[in-house]
Design a protein around this motif. Structure first.
Motif, PDB file in Angstrom:
ATOM      1  N   UNK A 259      34.254  44.093  47.415  1.00  0.00           N
ATOM      2  CA  UNK A 259      33.939  42.288  47.360  1.00  0.00           C
ATOM      3  C   UNK A 259      33.818  41.514  46.270  1.00  0.00           C
ATOM      4  N   UNK A 263      36.973  39.828  44.317  1.00  0.00           N
ATOM      5  CA  UNK A 263      37.664  37.923  43.216  1.00  0.00           C
ATOM      6  C   UNK A 263      37.884  38.393  42.355  1.00  0.00           C
ATOM      7  N   UNK A 266      41.284  37.833  42.834  1.00  0.00           N
ATOM      8  CA  UNK A 266      41.584  36.931  43.514  1.00  0.00           C
ATOM      9  C   UNK A 266      42.065  36.311  42.029  1.00  0.00           C
ATOM     10  N   UNK A 267      41.324  36.361  40.552  1.00  0.00           N
ATOM     11  CA  UNK A 267      41.072  35.444  39.819  1.00  0.00           C
ATOM     12  C   UNK A 267      42.305  36.277  38.974  1.00  0.00           C
ATOM     13  N   UNK A 299      40.995  40.477  50.008  1.00  0.00           N
ATOM     14  CA  UNK A 299      42.009  39.565  49.564  1.00  0.00           C
ATOM     15  C   UNK A 299      42.240  39.367  50.677  1.00  0.00           C
TER      16      UNK A 299
END
Lengths: 339, 339, 339, 339
Positions: A259, A263, A266-267, A299
């Motif tokens: 998880x 994140x 995604x960044x 994602x």
């Protein structure tokens, strides 16, 4: 793993020192011009004996490593040292090493004065990830994210050839991304941080409970319910022996790491995610597989095929190797200038 | 705590046996007609020696208790036995006692045959809550909810004078209310159950991590990082000695218990919430206060002033006392009819 | 659904009134001695016109219902009235009906004085569940839990033949069990309550977002993005027309209801869970199936086969029917005594 | 906000075009050599009329902008275009613009061919953050993180002078960081994403529920319960008029944005966090304050004082301005070479 090689003609050429300053052990490695490890030297850190004595041990260890390898100081072109804790990266100061009880150690200046060559102090995980980026599992990646679960969960990222960092300190603190709102207390004082949920230590504590309840008989047998005993090897052994609850606990933790990795994807859109540390080494297939599968599920579809998840390759050398490579790349000046 | 009293004229009157069958210890108590404890007798349970031997120990213990108290069997009006694990409440069968390794023990029938009086088998926590309802901290409440954090977290509820129960088994499994979605694995296989987050065992595991990280020096000193050693007393002692992280861990757990209590309040509107077990006994003010404050913050305003939260009063006697009282109230027949 | 029947000889026998006092509509039903609905009469509530006028409408509606059914007042044996909001169940006072703007309405006393028979005021959901328990989907259950998702999510429970209640008010507020820590703000001021996540209103708001983003084209077409328009029927229609995102939203909400139901199962061990209200009526298979499946996954294995999940059967009659049945069972005195 | 200025002698100097291609509107801005906006031209996008017609409108708009500003094409040194949706940043292709219904539009090639100067296609939020970094609220920051809550929540990051990006596409998808495990369904299909919890759209949906329940009377009055009507201005107005529940909803959302910002701080250590978009513009103090306070509470102590949180300064110009600046910095070649 980088191999020692006979140095042949390169015996007169330049060398670098990589230094891994850990909470319990320190290690110096001499690298030749081809960046092969010529010689490793390990010592206990003995942080509790104080800064002065500790710094002396570091300098001694480096000197002895060079001496044992039969290398004159003049050939030394740079020293890269990886350390935990808040650092001043520009000044090369260890601001606060809670695991050693040290504060404000001007490491870079001391090393440069002593050895007459450029030195750099890096965060140990950053250095490890840089090592993997240059020589290991993340070779030639565009953006490499490293995640190292242990007592905490360290992270580092090499983007476009450089370590992503804060103004003076390191960043990429993936262990303190919140994965469970209002979750367990983290050592840092926050709640629900990834490392409070999924570090090796958190896994050991969950496994200790299972052992206590009689649900992990093999683990109970080999390691009892003590966190000092329930280490990566014991966890792996108990899973192999059929303690399915321990396997579920590890998978659950890996799922949470997935998880947090999602994140970070995604960044930063890393193309390579490197997983390292003792826990990963003890059960690479299980952990790498579970983290990869969990991250892919979390994602956006457009990111799902943009990254690989791989185990680290450099093992215990990664920090020293990365630190030395970093100093070569970004800090080392020509020896000529020094003369 | 019920006190022993001289029995005077009542020496010929009726008596009841309350029996607490625990995982490691068993205890029989003889109660006189005023429900004072005349005599207690404790033995190890030795569940691993098997059902037959275990049942024999139970019968023996009861017989000896009566004999030592100088009570003829004819005066015995009922036996109430509290036990963990899935039960058939109507038939009085211990279906599965995982902590003992016993299955399908027809306890009620065996007791009734042996002692010639009515017997009842109750869930041990239900019995404890009933004890508190009749004689302890929840005396005269309309709806008493009991919560007992230990290795797990047991619950029981006396509503309108009766224990709330399922068709054949007990219920009020407050330890398995989900408080953290996708939270830690529970011993039951579910995730995020209250007892996976806030039992004494979960608290010990969190405290062990703090000790391992060096954040709970006193606890580390007195109990190390082993869950076998980090028990309620050690937790209380470390908090008293200044391990503030341990206090935070306990408060955090209590806060989650408060959340589950709030759910139970929303469903059942208890007027009295009784907290018991070793953890509560070791630090009643801290835990009762934190659970009360957390629960009040998480209920609808109209419920906020409808309940009190209190520590249990009967200590180790509660299960035996409640079981005996239950059998007197609902199962005991006049001796005359027996003759 | 209870059917009207010809009354034959029973035309002289006793009758009961059930009254459903809703936020926008009120309904009276006369039940004959076999508890068939003889006649229903509906009116707008017009709560904003004030208490006095509102109470007058209630009395009028009851009188007219009896008159139209050709029933003399002397045959009326009891009136049961179901209402939302905090009540004093013993005194039969509507303490606060925020949807009507009424406070402290002594309904029971007023009804008893006017009609000379016993009256009772019940929480409307409790009454509805009691109706289902006596005549509908939960007939002959040992412990019936009712869950009614609407603007909020109401709950009620009949245990051992009686409605579980608080000291003076109703309880079983399943809509305010916390399912997401730190979740969305609920109308009650708490966070993460079931009804903030899974009520019909919460579903409509999620669906409105999907419509706004263009992911629910059919819903957008028939109801736009207004919560006033996106009601149960529109949701069902859009799902039938292929708005799969709306279906996912409904399933997701039902899954959360399943979590709260699992908590209630752990506490109360109901054998029958009745789901009612407009949303359930609009898509019973989808919702009942998803709640059942979610609840079964989240309970301890020993509870998994102990309950059924069924749609309500009495529709709009349930509250009036249950209220009337309750007054017959627990409050009605023989007419003879009145004379 | 950049101001138009008279151009004086610079009338012969080089100019750049910044272009903001939005879902409903497009805008071209001509910037002079001092990067003052010489002229803005807006048009409806009319994406539904198809790619060919759409591209023609873009080219026309640019041509007309130049013409109206009295600028010869020869002075145009570069065009930067910001667009939503998956892009090929290197090739300058809009791969998929779901809000327009366009696919595989070779924007960069078309612009370069038409205008004979370098062109670049950027993600619109990245461009906006770059604009703020060069000319606005994040001027001279080392690492600028931009967060723009709207229908979704966009993010962008300028690190060390460059936009952090993926291999071919943009990244910094802060809107899809998971903030609530198992939380509300996001438009992207995942659960608990920040934008499902805290976008302007999510806020509007929560406020619509409050309006529906009668808890936001002013909002109900001015905007009803329709998401089409409950926009940033209406939210701000209702808060000003005393709808405290709406304020709580906005604060709650901002708090969650703070959580995601804390995650980004842990990874990237930005020194400046810029908040933009209509919602922020409508209530900058409330939102900036709440996000800042929430983020500070959720970061490691060593990060707490390392960043500022500020409202964007460039308003609607930011994307066009950033895109133009980017092309000047990284793509524009000397005009000489063109000749």
């Amino acid at each position: 793993m980088a191999k020692n090689t006979t140095m042949g003609d390169s015996s007169k050429s330049e060398v670098w020192i990589g230094f891994d300053l850990g909470g319990t052990k320190m290690m110096a490695i001499v690298f030749d011009s081809a960046f092969n490890a010529v010689l490793r030297k390990r010592r206990k850190t003995k942080g509790h004996e104080g800064v002065q004595s500790g710094v002396a041990r570091i300098l001694e260890t480096i000197s002895e490593t060079l001496a044992e390898a039969g290398i004159e100081r003049g050939r030394l072109r740079g020293i890269g040292l990886g350390s935990a804790g808040p650092l001043d990266l520009d000044e090369g100061i260890i601001l606060d090493a809670p695991n050693l009880g040290w504060k404000d150690v001007k490491m870079k200046a001391t090393l440069e004065k002593e050895f007459g060559c450029p030195a750099a102090v890096l965060n140990d995980v950053d250095a490890g990830v840089y090592g993997e980026y240059r020589f290991g599992a993340a070779r030639s990646s565009r953006c490499a994210l490293g995640v190292f679960p242990g007592t905490g969960i360290g992270g580092g990222c090499v983007y476009d050839g450089k370590i992503i960092r804060g103004k003076t300190n390191s960043c990429m603190e993936i262990g303190h991304i919140q994965v469970i709102p209002d979750g367990p207390l983290c050592g840092c004082g926050l709640r629900g941080c990834l490392e409070a949920v999924a570090s090796r230590l958190a896994i050991s504590a969950a496994a200790a409970q299972a052992a206590y309840r009689g649900q992990a008989p093999h683990l109970l047998d080999i390691a009892g319910t003590s966190l000092d005993e329930i280490r990566s090897g014991a966890l792996a052994e108990s899973i192999d022996a059929g303690d399915t609850v321990v396997e579920s606990i590890v998978r659950n933790a890996a799922r949470h790491i997935g998880t947090a990795v999602a994140s970070a994807v995604h960044l930063l859109a890393p193309d390579c995610i490197v997983l390292g540390g003792g826990l990963v080494e003890a059960m690479p297939d299980l952990i790498v597989g579970e983290i990869a599968s969990s991250a892919r599920k979390k994602v956006l579809p457009s990111f799902a095929d943009t990254f690989t998840v791989v185990p680290a390759e450099l093992g215990d050398d990664s920090t020293a190797m990365g630190a030395a490579a970093w100093v070569r790349e970004f800090s080392a000046e020509p020896i000529a200038e020094k003369v």
